[in-house]
Design an enzyme around this catalytic site. Structure first.
Site, PDB file in Angstrom:
ATOM      1  N   GLY A  70       0.844  -1.192   0.000  1.00 38.76           N
ATOM      2  CA  GLY A  70       0.000   0.000   0.000  1.00 38.76           C
ATOM      3  C   GLY A  70       0.878   1.241   0.000  1.00 38.76           C
ATOM      4  CB  VAL A  75       4.395   1.921   4.212  1.00 38.36           C
ATOM      5  CG1 VAL A  75       5.839   1.692   4.654  1.00 38.36           C
ATOM      6  CG2 VAL A  75       3.729   2.974   5.095  1.00 38.36           C
ATOM      7  CB  THR A  79       4.011   1.809  -3.140  1.00 31.25           C
ATOM      8  OG1 THR A  79       2.818   1.024  -3.194  1.00 31.25           O
ATOM      9  CG2 THR A  79       4.363   2.320  -4.518  1.00 31.25           C
ATOM     10  CE  LYS A 105       1.111   2.512  12.994  1.00 33.95           C
ATOM     11  NZ  LYS A 105       1.270   3.870  12.552  1.00 33.95           N
ATOM     12  CB  VAL A 156       7.576   4.691  17.434  1.00 32.11           C
ATOM     13  CG1 VAL A 156       7.266   5.875  18.343  1.00 32.11           C
ATOM     14  CG2 VAL A 156       7.116   3.393  18.081  1.00 32.11           C
ATOM     15  N   GLY A 185      -2.098   9.813   2.619  1.00 31.43           N
ATOM     16  CA  GLY A 185      -1.417   8.586   3.058  1.00 31.43           C
ATOM     17  C   GLY A 185      -0.933   8.639   4.499  1.00 31.43           C
ATOM     18  CE  LYS A 214       2.596   5.920  15.361  1.00 32.78           C
ATOM     19  NZ  LYS A 214       1.991   7.015  14.581  1.00 32.78           N
TER      20      LYS A 214
HETATM   21  N1  NAI Z   1       1.052   5.364   6.276  1.00 32.66           N
HETATM   22  C1  NAI Z   1       1.875   5.799   7.207  1.00 32.66           C
HETATM   23  O1  NAI Z   1       2.197   6.992   7.283  1.00 32.66           O
HETATM   24  C2  NAI Z   1       2.451   4.856   8.198  1.00 32.66           C
HETATM   25  C3  NAI Z   1       2.041   3.555   8.300  1.00 32.66           C
HETATM   26  N2  NAI Z   1       2.590   2.737   9.234  1.00 32.66           N
HETATM   27  C4  NAI Z   1       2.159   1.343   9.328  1.00 32.66           C
HETATM   28  O2  NAI Z   1       2.539   0.680   8.152  1.00 32.66           O
HETATM   29  C5  NAI Z   1       1.609  -0.354   7.866  1.00 32.66           C
HETATM   30  C6  NAI Z   1       1.073  -0.160   6.467  1.00 32.66           C
HETATM   31  O3  NAI Z   1       0.474   1.109   6.381  1.00 32.66           O
HETATM   32  P1  NAI Z   1       0.007   1.712   4.973  1.00 32.66           P
HETATM   33  O4  NAI Z   1       0.947   1.323   3.917  1.00 32.66           O
HETATM   34  O5  NAI Z   1      -0.248   3.136   5.234  1.00 32.66           O
HETATM   35  O6  NAI Z   1      -1.380   0.952   4.789  1.00 32.66           O
HETATM   36  P2  NAI Z   1      -2.127   0.624   3.431  1.00 32.66           P
HETATM   37  O7  NAI Z   1      -3.532   0.308   3.815  1.00 32.66           O
HETATM   38  O8  NAI Z   1      -1.880   1.682   2.419  1.00 32.66           O
HETATM   39  O9  NAI Z   1      -1.376  -0.688   2.949  1.00 32.66           O
HETATM   40  C7  NAI Z   1      -1.577  -1.961   3.486  1.00 32.66           C
HETATM   41  C8  NAI Z   1      -1.664  -2.908   2.318  1.00 32.66           C
HETATM   42  O10 NAI Z   1      -1.697  -4.244   2.795  1.00 32.66           O
HETATM   43  C9  NAI Z   1      -2.595  -4.959   1.960  1.00 32.66           C
HETATM   44  N3  NAI Z   1      -3.033  -6.161   2.650  1.00 32.66           N
HETATM   45  C10 NAI Z   1      -4.025  -6.305   3.541  1.00 32.66           C
HETATM   46  N4  NAI Z   1      -4.127  -7.589   3.929  1.00 32.66           N
HETATM   47  C11 NAI Z   1      -3.160  -8.248   3.276  1.00 32.66           C
HETATM   48  C12 NAI Z   1      -2.748  -9.614   3.256  1.00 32.66           C
HETATM   49  N5  NAI Z   1      -3.371 -10.516   3.977  1.00 32.66           N
HETATM   50  N6  NAI Z   1      -1.699  -9.948   2.470  1.00 32.66           N
HETATM   51  C13 NAI Z   1      -1.068  -9.028   1.728  1.00 32.66           C
HETATM   52  N7  NAI Z   1      -1.427  -7.726   1.684  1.00 32.66           N
HETATM   53  C14 NAI Z   1      -2.460  -7.364   2.464  1.00 32.66           C
HETATM   54  C15 NAI Z   1      -3.709  -3.973   1.684  1.00 32.66           C
HETATM   55  O11 NAI Z   1      -4.434  -4.352   0.550  1.00 32.66           O
HETATM   56  C16 NAI Z   1      -2.931  -2.689   1.489  1.00 32.66           C
HETATM   57  O12 NAI Z   1      -2.570  -2.494   0.162  1.00 32.66           O
HETATM   58  C17 NAI Z   1       0.563  -0.290   8.972  1.00 32.66           C
HETATM   59  O13 NAI Z   1       0.932  -1.158  10.008  1.00 32.66           O
HETATM   60  C18 NAI Z   1       0.666   1.148   9.440  1.00 32.66           C
HETATM   61  O14 NAI Z   1       0.230   1.316  10.765  1.00 32.66           O
HETATM   62  C19 NAI Z   1       3.588   3.147  10.079  1.00 32.66           C
HETATM   63  C20 NAI Z   1       4.047   4.416  10.024  1.00 32.66           C
HETATM   64  C21 NAI Z   1       3.493   5.393   9.108  1.00 32.66           C
HETATM   65  N1  LIG Z   2      -1.505   7.021  10.966  1.00 31.68           N
HETATM   66  C1  LIG Z   2      -0.212   7.251  11.510  1.00 31.68           C
HETATM   67  C2  LIG Z   2       0.833   6.840  10.528  1.00 31.68           C
HETATM   68  C3  LIG Z   2       2.169   6.759  11.126  1.00 31.68           C
HETATM   69  O1  LIG Z   2       2.422   6.070  12.093  1.00 31.68           O
HETATM   70  C4  LIG Z   2      -0.050   8.715  11.817  1.00 31.68           C
HETATM   71  O2  LIG Z   2      -0.885   9.493  11.378  1.00 31.68           O
HETATM   72  O3  LIG Z   2       0.874   9.060  12.542  1.00 31.68           O
HETATM   73 NA    NA Z   3      10.660   6.056  13.725  1.00 31.23          NA
END
Ligand code: NAI
Ligand SMILES: N[C@@H](CC=O)C(=O)O
Ligand code: NA
Length: 454
Positions: free
Chosen positions: A28, A30, A32, A119, A146, A201, A219
């Site tokens: 998704g 992250v 990508t 987290k 975090v 995002g 966190k």
């Molecule tokens: N977006 C952000 O700014 C941040 C995100 N995170 C963490 O990173 C992780 C990913 O976040 P994002 O990329 O924003 O989420 P996102 O929702 O954009 O991406 C997650 C992806 O995982 C896929 N997915 C779901 N179930 C699946 C499975 N069983 N097998 C394979 N793929 C599957 C979804 O279809 C989606 O494309 C989460 O744990 C989030 O808390 C951490 C820090 C910052």
């Molecule tokens: N949804 C979280 C993503 C990073 O951890 C935030 O907004 O801080």
């Molecule tokens: Na960090």
């Protein structure tokens, strides 16, 4: 003579040509950006690791969904379980508890190091992951979990491990900071700004996790566990999100020289029995405009760490978004991959201190209480008496001119009182507010907000 690639950068040959196999779970926001960094930085990463990093597969839910062209579609697979069995380092950026937990456990069973940004999972069931990684003798890294790109986990887990941390305080959720910032500067409502945070995002898959404070609480639990060598789970965190913060609260914050921030605070405190414990909380707070946290805008995060010998440290940077988070993920991937090539291991879980986690009412802080009262003599004295009776000392009182005037039949007008207290125990403040609410001359307790960072 130094060899250079076609862009003119010096090339350092990898020490082995056997690649370190990297599996990516989730592609998704992250995921990508993780692929982009692995691809565009390949030569530098190989030089830093001492071996090439080979992306052997990307597990996704829907292999046919449209993707950024940086993602090589031939690597996509819906078979995440099969993928983790053929990797040296597994990167989990799926999110949520299941299937992320099962996949990570399966990865370590197969002897792979794991890197996760999750987290929610770490704060819910971190010890299970640590125990499995320990049993398998593999690394568990989670810098991205975090405060996004900000190096914070590693400093707390490793750099400060020779010191004694007293307190960790800061902004750890980018979405809520972005929302509160735009509410303050543009006068917008919460719902419309949350939609923008999703589009950028920053938000979790379900943004309730952000606005209700669950993400910040997760966190805070992770930071508290690391800082105090104690297991702290999300259930131990006293949590309040920003959904109850109104435009009126935001406007009044500005009028009294503050800004509202969602803060996470983890600190050593003395419990009712006199023994040391840990108190962890997340709540909207009034921060004085002169404080550095007040200037943290948009989706940026900032965290203060107070340690015995180091004193106060401040960590600041992008707390959310695909590329910043991928930066933290890749740092962990390089560390784990280096261990594959050269030997060694990252830190294991440390919870030897095993301090008690103290309840919310162990907290002490300053408060700002806003109330609408009858605009007549003696009311302020009544309110002050309730505070004094419970040992809550007043720092300042401000009364705004009555905006509902007295009526001809003798009913008093309404005045707005804004009372700021000195530091007081949470329990004393709660009892005081309940008593004030019961006073006949008090029309409404409009808001009660903690004041931090003064
Ligand atoms: N977006 C952000 O700014 C941040 C995100 N995170 C963490 O990173 C992780 C990913 O976040 P994002 O990329 O924003 O989420 P996102 O929702 O954009 O991406 C997650 C992806 O995982 C896929 N997915 C779901 N179930 C699946 C499975 N069983 N097998 C394979 N793929 C599957 C979804 O279809 C989606 O494309 C989460 O744990 C989030 O808390 C951490 C820090 C910052
Ligand atoms: N949804 C979280 C993503 C990073 O951890 C935030 O907004 O801080
Ligand atoms: Na960090």
């Amino acid at each position: 003579m130094t060899e250079r690639d076609q862009t003119g950068r010096p090339t350092t040959p990898a020490t082995t040509t056997t690649p370190v196999r990297v599996a990516l779970l989730g592609c998704g926001v992250v995921g990508t950006e993780v692929v982009r960094l692995l691809t565009t930085q390949a030569a530098d990463l190989a030089a830093r690791v001492g071996a090439p990093l080979e992306l052997v597969g990307v597990a996704v839910r829907d292999v046919d969904a449209p993707r950024d062209p940086v993602v090589d579609r031939s690597l996509l697979t819906a078979d995440a379980e099969g993928l983790v069995a053929r990797a040296d380092v597994v990167v989990e950026v799926v999110g949520g508890i299941e299937p992320a937990r099962s996949l990570l456990l399966r990865a370590v069973e197969h002897g792979a190091a794991v890197v996760t940004a999750n987290k929610a999972l770490l704060a819910e069931d971190g010890p299970t992951l640590y125990a499995a990684a320990d049993a398998a003798g593999v690394d568990l890294y989670f810098e991205a979990a975090v405060a996004g790109a900000i190096p914070l986990v590693r400093p707390v887990r490793e750099s400060l491990t020779g010191d004694r941390i007293h307190r960790v305080l800061g902004i750890v959720n980018g979405t809520t900071n972005y929302v509160l910032d735009r509410m303050a500067t543009e006068g917008l409502g919460l719902a419309e700004v949350v939609a923008d945070a999703q589009a950028l995002g920053y938000a979790e898959a379900d943004p309730t996790a952000d606005v209700e404070g669950f993400d910040a609480a997760a966190k805070a639990a992770i930071l508290a566990s690391l800082a105090f060598h104690t297991r702290v789970s999300i259930a131990d965190v006293d949590r309040q999100g920003i959904t109850a913060v109104t435009a009126d609260d935001v406007a009044w914050a500005g009028r009294t020289g503050h800004v509202i921030k969602l803060l996470a605070i983890a600190e050593r405190r003395t419990g009712a029995d006199g023994a040391e414990g840990v108190q962890v909380r997340v709540h909207p707070s009034l921060v004085p405009l002169a404080h550095p946290l007040a200037g943290v805008r948009g989706a940026f995060n900032a965290v203060f760490v107070e340690a015995e010998a180091a004193g106060e440290l401040m960590f600041y940077g992008r707390g959310a978004g695909g590329a910043p988070t991928a930066s933290a993920v890749l740092g962990d991937v390089v560390s784990a991959a280096r261990h594959r090539v050269h030997g060694g291991r990252g830190p294991a879980e440390s919870w030897y201190a095993d301090l008690p986690v103290l309840p919310a009412d162990a907290a002490r802080t300053r408060y700002q209480v806003r109330l609408d009262v009858d605009d007549r003599p003696g009311v302020l004295a009544q309110v002050s008496a309730e505070l004094a009776e419970r040992g809550v000392s007043i720092e300042a009182v401000r009364q705004s001119p009555a905006d509902t005037p007295a009526t001809d039949d003798g009913a008093p007008g309404v005045a707005r009182l804004v009372i700021t207290t000195h530091e007081a125990p949470e329990a004393a403040l709660a009892a005081t507010v309940a008593a004030i609410r019961d006073l006949a001359s008090v029309r409404e307790v409009v808001s009660v907000l903690r004041v931090e960072g003064a």
